[in-house]
Design a protein around this motif. Structure first.
Motif, PDB file in Angstrom:
ATOM      1  N   LEU A  60       0.843  -1.187   0.000  1.00 29.75           N
ATOM      2  CA  LEU A  60       0.000   0.000   0.000  1.00 29.75           C
ATOM      3  C   LEU A  60       0.884   1.245   0.000  1.00 29.75           C
ATOM      4  O   LEU A  60       1.726   1.418   0.882  1.00 29.75           O
ATOM      5  N   TRP A  61       0.688   2.095  -1.017  1.00 27.57           N
ATOM      6  CA  TRP A  61       1.480   3.309  -1.184  1.00 27.57           C
ATOM      7  C   TRP A  61       0.555   4.512  -1.267  1.00 27.57           C
ATOM      8  O   TRP A  61      -0.619   4.393  -1.626  1.00 27.57           O
ATOM      9  N   LEU A  62       1.116   5.700  -0.976  1.00 28.05           N
ATOM     10  CA  LEU A  62       0.324   6.925  -0.952  1.00 28.05           C
ATOM     11  C   LEU A  62       1.110   8.055  -1.591  1.00 28.05           C
ATOM     12  O   LEU A  62       2.297   8.246  -1.295  1.00 28.05           O
ATOM     13  N   ASP A  63       0.432   8.831  -2.461  1.00 27.01           N
ATOM     14  CA  ASP A  63       1.083   9.993  -3.066  1.00 27.01           C
ATOM     15  C   ASP A  63       0.054  11.092  -3.291  1.00 27.01           C
ATOM     16  O   ASP A  63      -1.083  10.814  -3.675  1.00 27.01           O
ATOM     17  N   GLY A  64       0.467  12.349  -3.050  1.00 27.64           N
ATOM     18  CA  GLY A  64      -0.447  13.473  -3.173  1.00 27.64           C
ATOM     19  C   GLY A  64      -0.338  14.249  -4.461  1.00 27.64           C
ATOM     20  O   GLY A  64      -0.993  15.283  -4.624  1.00 27.64           O
ATOM     21  N   GLY A  65       0.486  13.801  -5.422  1.00 26.34           N
ATOM     22  CA  GLY A  65       0.631  14.510  -6.696  1.00 26.34           C
ATOM     23  C   GLY A  65      -0.697  14.611  -7.431  1.00 26.34           C
ATOM     24  O   GLY A  65      -1.519  13.694  -7.365  1.00 26.34           O
ATOM     25  N   HIS A  66      -0.918  15.719  -8.176  1.00 28.92           N
ATOM     26  CA  HIS A  66      -2.248  15.943  -8.730  1.00 28.92           C
ATOM     27  C   HIS A  66      -2.255  16.705 -10.053  1.00 28.92           C
ATOM     28  O   HIS A  66      -3.328  17.093 -10.518  1.00 28.92           O
ATOM     29  N   ASN A  67      -1.104  16.946 -10.668  1.00 34.25           N
ATOM     30  CA  ASN A  67      -1.102  17.640 -11.963  1.00 34.25           C
ATOM     31  C   ASN A  67      -0.311  16.823 -12.981  1.00 34.25           C
ATOM     32  O   ASN A  67       0.286  15.798 -12.645  1.00 34.25           O
ATOM     33  N   PRO A  68      -0.316  17.219 -14.260  1.00 37.18           N
ATOM     34  CA  PRO A  68       0.340  16.393 -15.286  1.00 37.18           C
ATOM     35  C   PRO A  68       1.808  16.107 -15.005  1.00 37.18           C
ATOM     36  O   PRO A  68       2.272  14.968 -15.210  1.00 37.18           O
ATOM     37  N   ALA A  69       2.570  17.105 -14.539  1.00 38.50           N
ATOM     38  CA  ALA A  69       3.989  16.865 -14.240  1.00 38.50           C
ATOM     39  C   ALA A  69       4.142  15.850 -13.116  1.00 38.50           C
ATOM     40  O   ALA A  69       5.049  15.005 -13.132  1.00 38.50           O
ATOM     41  N   ALA A  70       3.249  15.905 -12.126  1.00 41.44           N
ATOM     42  CA  ALA A  70       3.300  14.925 -11.035  1.00 41.44           C
ATOM     43  C   ALA A  70       2.961  13.532 -11.553  1.00 41.44           C
ATOM     44  O   ALA A  70       3.540  12.535 -11.097  1.00 41.44           O
ATOM     45  N   GLY A  71       2.018  13.447 -12.501  1.00 48.21           N
ATOM     46  CA  GLY A  71       1.690  12.150 -13.081  1.00 48.21           C
ATOM     47  C   GLY A  71       2.881  11.524 -13.784  1.00 48.21           C
ATOM     48  O   GLY A  71       3.141  10.319 -13.663  1.00 48.21           O
ATOM     49  N   VAL A  72       3.646  12.334 -14.516  1.00 51.66           N
ATOM     50  CA  VAL A  72       4.852  11.844 -15.200  1.00 51.66           C
ATOM     51  C   VAL A  72       5.874  11.358 -14.170  1.00 51.66           C
ATOM     52  O   VAL A  72       6.445  10.263 -14.300  1.00 51.66           O
ATOM     53  N   ALA A  73       6.118  12.160 -13.130  1.00 49.67           N
ATOM     54  CA  ALA A  73       7.104  11.793 -12.110  1.00 49.67           C
ATOM     55  C   ALA A  73       6.689  10.531 -11.375  1.00 49.67           C
ATOM     56  O   ALA A  73       7.520   9.654 -11.087  1.00 49.67           O
ATOM     57  N   LEU A  74       5.403  10.419 -11.084  1.00 51.08           N
ATOM     58  CA  LEU A  74       4.900   9.252 -10.362  1.00 51.08           C
ATOM     59  C   LEU A  74       5.020   7.998 -11.212  1.00 51.08           C
ATOM     60  O   LEU A  74       5.450   6.933 -10.727  1.00 51.08           O
ATOM     61  N   ALA A  75       4.661   8.106 -12.483  1.00 50.24           N
ATOM     62  CA  ALA A  75       4.761   6.953 -13.381  1.00 50.24           C
ATOM     63  C   ALA A  75       6.201   6.472 -13.496  1.00 50.24           C
ATOM     64  O   ALA A  75       6.480   5.264 -13.471  1.00 50.24           O
ATOM     65  N   GLU A  76       7.132   7.411 -13.604  1.00 51.72           N
ATOM     66  CA  GLU A  76       8.540   7.039 -13.701  1.00 51.72           C
ATOM     67  C   GLU A  76       9.031   6.390 -12.409  1.00 51.72           C
ATOM     68  O   GLU A  76       9.769   5.407 -12.424  1.00 51.72           O
ATOM     69  N   ALA A  77       8.566   6.927 -11.273  1.00 52.35           N
ATOM     70  CA  ALA A  77       9.040   6.415  -9.983  1.00 52.35           C
ATOM     71  C   ALA A  77       8.566   4.980  -9.737  1.00 52.35           C
ATOM     72  O   ALA A  77       9.342   4.140  -9.255  1.00 52.35           O
ATOM     73  N   VAL A  78       7.310   4.679 -10.057  1.00 58.78           N
ATOM     74  CA  VAL A  78       6.809   3.327  -9.759  1.00 58.78           C
ATOM     75  C   VAL A  78       7.451   2.284 -10.656  1.00 58.78           C
ATOM     76  O   VAL A  78       7.565   1.117 -10.269  1.00 58.78           O
ATOM     77  N   THR A  79       7.892   2.679 -11.856  1.00 55.35           N
ATOM     78  CA  THR A  79       8.550   1.702 -12.727  1.00 55.35           C
ATOM     79  C   THR A  79       9.921   1.300 -12.189  1.00 55.35           C
ATOM     80  O   THR A  79      10.468   0.277 -12.603  1.00 55.35           O
TER      81      THR A  79
END
Length: 412
Positions: free
Chosen positions: A293-312
């Motif tokens: 179980l993970w949690l992240d507060g990102g909420h805009n397009p740049a955060a989506g890119v960073a989050l996608a890269e981080a989980v990979t």
């Protein structure tokens, strides 16, 4: 205090200046200020600068927003979160001084924080911009010791402007005449605006890609500037974007004259909840069973890119999202990069938030982005359902800091 709030948010410093004058200008009695603006990464950068300064034995105050579970998180005194009685006292003092006149929630609480800080001996005061920069309630310090502008991207366009240069101009509003500014990685259009404003003010820039560089190499963080090269552990905060944030923090610490030990403390001791945070205890974790179980507060397009890269970069597991967002955000822009790495999304509404996007609307946006989506009545229901259907899942709750705060409170 919410009853004093104007009918709409009109960004102006007039109300703040009026209240600060009534309080005898606490903003003039602060420790040396480090003022941090930007769209993404400013909170993590503040956390790392704070950890670095504390590692060097400095007494540090910090003002950040929003809070996650408790309002007190916004006001960190030199010895920890502001105490309940001290918070009540400064809020009541500000309420009396305001005299019932219109003022926003953020404006009056910012004044309360500055009042508390003015009475607390410290070596440094960290101020994180709430929205924009030029007209933000924190932008009342005539001569900060240092300013920092984290990466600028599209967000809050209804307040800050529709284009990147317009938004960058608002962020660059924290620049002050003759005061150095650490600048994180920027798009070319945004950087041009920041450079032009700095040139007009004679504000020296310490810019990524020009005056400092940071990268990951063989599991280490490497930072280089005119003072030399540092070989440090990777940041405690997870994700490639945190390497960039660490670079900004280290550049700031070097500009303040801190040694390598402070830079190492910045990356190894910083704590900042809801930024790709692994939850390990609590009822939601129990409901997840064998699933992560993970949690992240990102909420805009740049955060989506960073989050996608981080989980990979995490060890392979099937990724399933639980997402709740506000109706002021670019939902499709946030979803698109995540659609390439997640298998499903379960949409929820954010409880207690008037501006929440209905779960059905979030689910429809996910489906349009190519991410199979359903809805659930609560985060707890969504976690239990995913864990039941995919026992070895990596479940990531995301989409809003407001949702993250509710999750942290619910999970104890």
């Amino acid at each position: 205090m919410m009853a004093l709030h104007p009918k709409i948010i009109d960004l102006t410093l007039d109300r703040v200046w009026r209240l600060l004058a009534a309080l005898d200008h606490p903003e003039r009695r602060l420790a040396p200020v480090i003022h941090v603006a930007g769209t993404n990464g400013k909170g993590s950068t503040v956390a790392m600068i704070r950890a670095g300064l504390m590692g060097a034995g400095q007494r540090v105050q910090a003002y950040t927003s929003p809070h996650l579970a408790r309002f007190h998180e916004r006001i960190r005194m030199s010895d920890g979160l502001i105490a309940e009685d001290a918070l009540a006292a400064v809020l009541e003092e500000c309420e009396r001084a305001n005299g019932g006149q219109p003022i926003t929630y953020f404006e009056i609480t910012t004044c309360a924080a500055l009042l508390a800080f003015s009475r607390d001996p410290a070596d440094f005061c960290l101020l994180e911009v709430g929205l924009g920069g030029r007209l933000d309630a924190t932008n009342v310090i005539d001569a900060p010791r240092l300013t920092v502008i984290a990466p600028v991207s599209l967000d809050h366009q209804h307040y800050l402007g529709e284009t990147l240069p317009e938004i960058a101009a608002e962020k660059a509003g924290i620049l002050k005449r003759g005061v150095p500014c650490v600048v994180g990685p920027q798009d070319e259009a945004g950087m041009e605006v920041i450079e032009a404003k700095a040139a007009r003010l004679g504000a020296p820039l310490i810019a990524h890609g020009q005056h400092w560089h940071v990268w990951e190499e063989r599991g280490r963080l490497v930072f280089q500037d005119e003072h030399g090269l540092l070989d440090l552990p990777l940041p405690r905060l997870i994700g490639a974007h945190q390497v960039q944030n660490a670079g900004m923090a280290i550049a700031a610490l070097r500009a303040l004259g801190m040694e390598e030990a402070a830079c190492e403390a910045a990356v190894t001791r910083a704590e900042w909840p809801a930024r790709l945070q692994r939850l390990r205890l609590g009822p939601l974790v129990d409901a997840a069973g064998r699933a992560e179980l993970w949690l992240d507060g990102g909420h805009n397009p740049a955060a989506g890119v960073a989050l996608a890269e981080a989980v990979t970069r995490l060890p392979p597991r099937p990724l399933h999202l639980i997402c709740g967002m506000l109706n002021t955000k670019d939902v499709a822009g946030f979803m698109r990069p995540l659609a390439g790495v997640a298998e499903t999304l379960t949409a929820v509404s954010i409880p207690g938030e008037a501006a929440t996007l209905p779960a059905e609307t979030t689910a429809a946006a996910a489906t349009a982005a190519g991410l199979p989506a359903t809805t659930a009545d609560s985060v707890a229901e969504a976690v239990a359902r995913v864990a039941r259907e995919v026992p070895n899942a990596r479940i990531l709750i995301c989409g809003s800091l407001y949702l993250a705060g509710k999750v942290l409170a619910e999970n104890g």
